[in-house]
Write a protein that holds these residues in place. Structure first.
Motif, PDB file in Angstrom:
ATOM      1  N   GLY A 222      -9.165  86.928  18.115  1.00 54.82           N
ATOM      2  CA  GLY A 222      -9.896  86.687  19.165  1.00 54.82           C
ATOM      3  C   GLY A 222     -10.467  87.782  19.967  1.00 54.82           C
ATOM      4  O   GLY A 222     -10.303  88.258  20.088  1.00 54.82           O
ATOM      5  N   THR A 224     -13.455  90.135  18.974  1.00 56.93           N
ATOM      6  CA  THR A 224     -14.868  90.156  18.632  1.00 56.93           C
ATOM      7  C   THR A 224     -16.146  91.885  18.257  1.00 56.93           C
ATOM      8  O   THR A 224     -15.388  93.175  19.220  1.00 56.93           O
ATOM      9  CB  THR A 224     -15.926  90.031  20.684  1.00 56.93           C
ATOM     10  OG1 THR A 224     -15.551  88.936  20.740  1.00 56.93           O
ATOM     11  CG2 THR A 224     -17.479  90.555  19.666  1.00 56.93           C
ATOM     12  N   SER A 312     -22.550  81.766  23.024  1.00 56.22           N
ATOM     13  CA  SER A 312     -20.857  80.650  24.117  1.00 56.22           C
ATOM     14  C   SER A 312     -21.402  79.427  23.763  1.00 56.22           C
ATOM     15  O   SER A 312     -20.388  78.393  24.163  1.00 56.22           O
ATOM     16  CB  SER A 312     -21.705  80.977  25.200  1.00 56.22           C
ATOM     17  OG  SER A 312     -20.722  79.927  26.794  1.00 56.22           O
ATOM     18  N   ARG A 315     -18.758  78.279  21.014  1.00 58.15           N
ATOM     19  CA  ARG A 315     -17.885  78.766  21.622  1.00 58.15           C
ATOM     20  C   ARG A 315     -17.187  77.513  21.760  1.00 58.15           C
ATOM     21  O   ARG A 315     -16.213  76.783  21.537  1.00 58.15           O
ATOM     22  CB  ARG A 315     -17.249  79.196  21.905  1.00 58.15           C
ATOM     23  CG  ARG A 315     -17.354  80.643  20.976  1.00 58.15           C
ATOM     24  CD  ARG A 315     -16.850  82.095  21.890  1.00 58.15           C
ATOM     25  NE  ARG A 315     -16.284  83.235  20.944  1.00 58.15           N
ATOM     26  CZ  ARG A 315     -16.986  84.273  21.529  1.00 58.15           C
ATOM     27  NH1 ARG A 315     -17.316  84.665  23.167  1.00 58.15           N
ATOM     28  NH2 ARG A 315     -16.352  85.682  20.260  1.00 58.15           N
ATOM     29  N   LYS A 319     -14.419  74.488  20.871  1.00 62.33           N
ATOM     30  CA  LYS A 319     -13.632  73.725  21.403  1.00 62.33           C
ATOM     31  C   LYS A 319     -14.056  72.046  21.929  1.00 62.33           C
ATOM     32  O   LYS A 319     -13.344  71.250  21.764  1.00 62.33           O
ATOM     33  CB  LYS A 319     -13.987  74.332  22.733  1.00 62.33           C
ATOM     34  CG  LYS A 319     -13.172  73.493  23.989  1.00 62.33           C
ATOM     35  CD  LYS A 319     -12.510  74.598  25.676  1.00 62.33           C
ATOM     36  CE  LYS A 319     -11.309  74.273  26.744  1.00 62.33           C
ATOM     37  NZ  LYS A 319     -11.511  72.129  26.661  1.00 62.33           N
ATOM     38  N   ASP A 393      -9.722  76.631  17.160  1.00 68.30           N
ATOM     39  CA  ASP A 393      -9.668  77.187  19.272  1.00 68.30           C
ATOM     40  C   ASP A 393     -10.432  78.648  19.233  1.00 68.30           C
ATOM     41  O   ASP A 393     -10.465  79.643  18.537  1.00 68.30           O
ATOM     42  CB  ASP A 393      -8.276  77.502  18.153  1.00 68.30           C
ATOM     43  CG  ASP A 393      -7.559  78.216  19.742  1.00 68.30           C
ATOM     44  OD1 ASP A 393      -8.508  78.760  20.756  1.00 68.30           O
ATOM     45  OD2 ASP A 393      -6.243  78.896  19.737  1.00 68.30           O
ATOM     46  N   ALA A 395     -10.503  80.675  21.586  1.00 70.60           N
ATOM     47  CA  ALA A 395     -10.337  81.740  22.297  1.00 70.60           C
ATOM     48  C   ALA A 395      -9.206  82.563  20.632  1.00 70.60           C
ATOM     49  O   ALA A 395      -9.236  83.829  20.980  1.00 70.60           O
ATOM     50  CB  ALA A 395      -8.520  81.534  22.594  1.00 70.60           C
ATOM     51  N   ALA A 396      -9.429  82.227  19.585  1.00 70.94           N
ATOM     52  CA  ALA A 396      -8.444  82.589  18.977  1.00 70.94           C
ATOM     53  C   ALA A 396      -9.446  83.442  16.971  1.00 70.94           C
ATOM     54  O   ALA A 396      -9.380  83.683  16.592  1.00 70.94           O
ATOM     55  CB  ALA A 396      -7.196  81.899  18.007  1.00 70.94           C
TER      56      ALA A 396
END
Length: 418
Positions: A222, A224, A312, A315, A319, A393, A395-396
């Motif tokens: 998570g 950055t 973005s 990511r 997902k 994931d 978020a991870a």
């Protein structure tokens, strides 16, 4: 095959060309350099062939050139590697030079100073490469308490502390036959290879010093991390725990990765980030199976103003793969490529030996080359879906940005790149 002295090796015998390739590894050797002397294993690898026995550096290298032989050593995160390529008629002399390099290295001071200077220069040069800076920052954050987080070549502070005695201690203590893995290919019979193995490796210590590395799990989920650099572009590197080579999900993960970002212009990341939006020249994903950890990574670069948008989208594709998996057509295309491209890697005697060595190191079985296509072709959409949900994931993700990115809020800023 096993030599008379008990040294095991795998061999692909081929007498069409009068060339022999020998590849070997000392598992885990040099993975943990002494504190304050980081880079010891790499400096040893770079100086083993700088003179041995009665031959100084110039004489040793001249002898290799005279018999058209290449001999090299390399230190990596999971082992210490050697590589020899020679003509059949010169094999005896080539094997003797390899033996001398490992059992009677000179480590003359002038050679050490020259090679150390070259390594320091390479470190300085790499600090100007934003891709290198991103990798260093990523591994430092992912493995803060493990040797994987360090620089194999050492540091500006540690390299000057390494002397000839340190290198001699490394050679005597780390290159043990208990850690040795060997593979060969080319114009040599099993009987002759057995004699060569005993000649080259028989004089090494039976056991190496030091304990093996411990397994670890990548940290930094998570986060950055921003490494500011006055550049017009931002380099992006993101990743999270992946699958090791002996994981039952390796083949499904390989298919998944090909579709996600490993398939060049046909991959989803390239299609969404480059082809549709023109945000990058190239975006890729790849699996990194280390011996004691594993990663799945994605990388690319974009103009600073578009960094937030590009990140973005990457990511989102992470997902989407986890949520939806892939299509039947994507599955078929991935299998076609992964099975069809593999034979192209067998393009030289040395390449065959290297592949054989990796198969042996990964404990994939002596029949792996015959079974590999079947393993890949057995992968189903359900397998890929399950593995994608296990691994991906957004978020991870641990994310590292090098540049002056806009549209991104870092959780941490690292001024020195790691």
């Amino acid at each position: 095959m096993v030599s008379p002295g008990g040294i095991e090796a795998w061999l692909i015998e081929d007498h069409k060309n009068p060339v022999i390739g020998l590849e070997w590894a000392f598992e885990g050797a040099g993975a943990t350099d002494p504190e304050g002397k980081e880079g010891l294993a790499n400096l040893a690898a770079s100086t083993l062939d700088e003179g041995a026995g009665p031959l100084d550096s110039q004489a040793f290298q001249g002898r290799l050139q005279d018999i058209a032989t290449s001999l090299s050593f390399d230190a990596a995160r999971d082992g210490f590697f050697g590589s020899l390529r020679t003509l059949k008629d010169n094999a005896a002399d080539a094997f003797e030079l390899a033996r001398l390099a490992m059992t009677e290295p000179r480590f003359d001071q002038d050679a050490i100073d020259r090679v150390r200077g070259a390594i320091l220069a390479s470190l300085r040069r790499d600090l100007a490469d934003p891709n290198y800076v991103a990798r260093r920052a990523f591994y430092s954050a992912a493995f803060p308490d493990h040797p994987y987080g360090g620089e194999v070549r050492g540091t500006f502070a540690s390299l000057p502390r390494i002397g000839a005695d340190d290198l001699r201690a490394f050679a005597k203590g780390q290159l043990g036959r208990d850690r040795l893995v060997v593979a060969a290919s080319g114009a040599i019979t099993p009987a002759d290879l057995g004699k060569a193995l005993d000649a080259v490796f028989g004089g090494l210590p039976a056991k190496a010093a030091g304990a093996p590395l411990a397994d670890t799990t990548p940290k930094g989920a998570g986060q950055t991390i921003l490494v500011p650099r006055p550049m017009g572009q931002t380099v992006m590197l993101m990743g999270q725990p992946g699958v090791k080579r002996d994981d039952a999900d390796w083949y499904a993960a390989s298919v998944m990765n090909y579709v996600l970002g490993g398939g060049g212009f046909g991959s989803r990341l390239m299609e969404e980030v480059r082809e549709k939006r023109g945000l990058s020249y190239g975006v890729y994903s790849y699996l990194v199976p280390l011996d004691h950890a594993a990663l799945v990574l994605a990388s690319g670069s974009t103009v600073n103003a578009k960094a937030g948008e590009a990140l973005s989208i990457m990511r989102q594709e992470w997902k989407r793969m986890a949520d939806e998996g892939l299509t039947e057509q994507e599955l078929a295309d991935a299998k076609t490529y992964l099975t069809g491209s593999f034979p192209l890697q067998f393009n030289s005697t040395s390449a065959i030996a290297r592949i054989l060595l990796q198969v042996k190191r990964d404990d994939l079985g002596i029949d792996y080359l015959d079974k590999r296509d079947a393993y890949i072709n057995a992968v189903t959409r359900a397998d890929v879906q399950r593995v994608a949900r296990r691994l991906l994931d957004p978020a991870a993700l641990l994310t590292v940005l090098v540049g002056r990115p806009e549209g991104v809020t870092p959780t941490r800023t690292v001024e020195d790149g790691g």
